[in-house]
Motif scaffolding. Structure first.
Motif, short mmCIF file in Angstrom:
data_model
loop_
_atom_site.label_atom_id
_atom_site.label_comp_id
_atom_site.label_asym_id
_atom_site.label_seq_id
_atom_site.Cartn_x
_atom_site.Cartn_y
_atom_site.Cartn_z
N VAL A 1 -21.32 41.04 19.43
CA VAL A 1 -21.08 40.68 18.02
C VAL A 1 -19.91 41.46 17.46
N LEU A 2 -19.83 42.75 17.81
CA LEU A 2 -18.74 43.59 17.31
C LEU A 2 -17.39 43.11 17.84
N ILE A 3 -17.33 42.80 19.12
CA ILE A 3 -16.06 42.37 19.73
C ILE A 3 -15.63 41.01 19.18
N LEU A 4 -16.58 40.07 19.09
CA LEU A 4 -16.24 38.74 18.57
C LEU A 4 -15.79 38.80 17.12
N GLY A 5 -16.37 39.73 16.36
CA GLY A 5 -15.98 39.87 14.96
C GLY A 5 -14.58 40.41 14.77
N MET A 6 -14.01 41.01 15.81
CA MET A 6 -12.66 41.56 15.70
C MET A 6 -11.58 40.47 15.74
N PHE A 7 -11.90 39.31 16.31
CA PHE A 7 -10.91 38.25 16.47
C PHE A 7 -10.93 37.34 15.24
N PRO B 1 -23.31 35.51 11.19
CA PRO B 1 -23.79 36.75 11.82
C PRO B 1 -22.70 37.64 12.38
N LEU B 2 -21.56 37.07 12.74
CA LEU B 2 -20.48 37.89 13.28
C LEU B 2 -19.95 38.87 12.25
#
Length: 280
Positions: free
Chosen positions: A113-119, A153-154
């Motif tokens: 979730v943390l990595i996907l939220g960075m993009f 949720p991201l």
């Protein structure tokens, strides 16, 4: 230099900076507001405050056959409300799971979730477009609602988890002794105590779809299905269109719901932000 003089200079400098920032923030908003009441179609004027005020632009938005502002407004409201409701539920369930339960893939899920939220979201627009095309969901409001709600949720899981971590686990244990299930604890204990966080998530999840243009422009094709952002872009997207004062009137109407929500929910919004920033 005495201490009193130094404090006066520091305080004066702080006020000057705050005044400058306030002017920079308020001037564009006031310009758009006054432009919406200015006769004619040009956004430029010799005076900041119009010499004459008119409500013709607001009237034209809802009466002109060239525009469907009422329909666009209703479409946007429907998409934003349903996206908000579904997105808040998904975010709460996700954050509750990672906050209260310890399972094997918990750290992996949080990292994902943390990595996907960075993009940025627009990086996946082409892939999402192809998926929606395969399911025959292009040019539908349900497509926007699904994408907006699924992406909630991201951006909100970590903030909501930080808030839920501040709720004592002893409350969960007491409810479980009384025979409550995990879902019962979530509904009867967690949700009533999470009102500030729910308010914050609902407001942010509402604002996103309300003002989004890029994805709505990609998915929605027919004029009847457009949102307000897409419809207003169409007003001024060619060199022949100079409906800038009409555009300003639409911008003012768009800002009213968000402004009302921020004014009445400000206290809960601040509580949700500060509590969600705590490390549990």
């Amino acid at each position: 230099m005495s201490k009193k003089v130094a404090n006066f200079i520091r305080l004066s400098g702080s006020y000057i900076i705050l005044i400058a920032l306030s002017i920079a923030a308020l001037y564009p908003a006031l310009w758009i507001l006054f432009a919406s009441f200015r006769p004619g179609k040009s956004l430029y004027s010799k005076t900041f405050i119009p010499e004459q005020f008119t409500f013709d632009h607001y009237r034209e938005l809802f009466t002109s056959p060239s525009y469907m502002f009422g329909t666009w407004y209703a479409n946007t409201l429907k998409i934003a409300v349903f996206s908000m409701l579904i997105g808040v539920v998904l975010t709460l369930l996700t954050s509750y799971a990672v906050s209260r339960f310890r399972f094997k893939a918990r750290k992996t899920a949080l990292s994902t979730v943390l990595i996907l939220g960075m993009f940025p979201g627009f990086m996946s627009m082409i892939a999402i477009y192809m998926l929606l095309k395969e399911f025959n969901l292009l040019d539908t409001h349900i497509a926007l609602i699904i994408v907006y709600a699924a992406g909630a949720p991201l951006g909100g899981t970590f903030i909501a988890k930080g808030f839920l971590d501040t709720i004592p686990r002893s409350l969960d244990e007491a409810a479980r002794i009384d025979g409550a299930s995990n879902f019962g604890i979530f509904m009867r204990v967690i949700l009533p105590l999470s009102r500030p966080m729910i308010t914050y998530m609902a407001l942010t999840q509402f604002v996103g779809p309300w003002v989004d243009f890029i994805f709505a422009r990609l998915i929605l094709r027919t004029k009847e299905n457009w949102t307000v952002a897409v419809g207003m872009w169409d007003m001024v997207n060619t060199n022949q269109n100079t409906n800038f004062t009409l555009f300003s009137a639409g911008a003012v109407l768009i800002s009213i719901p968000i402004m009302i929500l921020f004014v009445f929910l400000q206290r809960l919004l601040v509580d949700g932000l500060t509590a969600g920033a705590s490390k549990g």
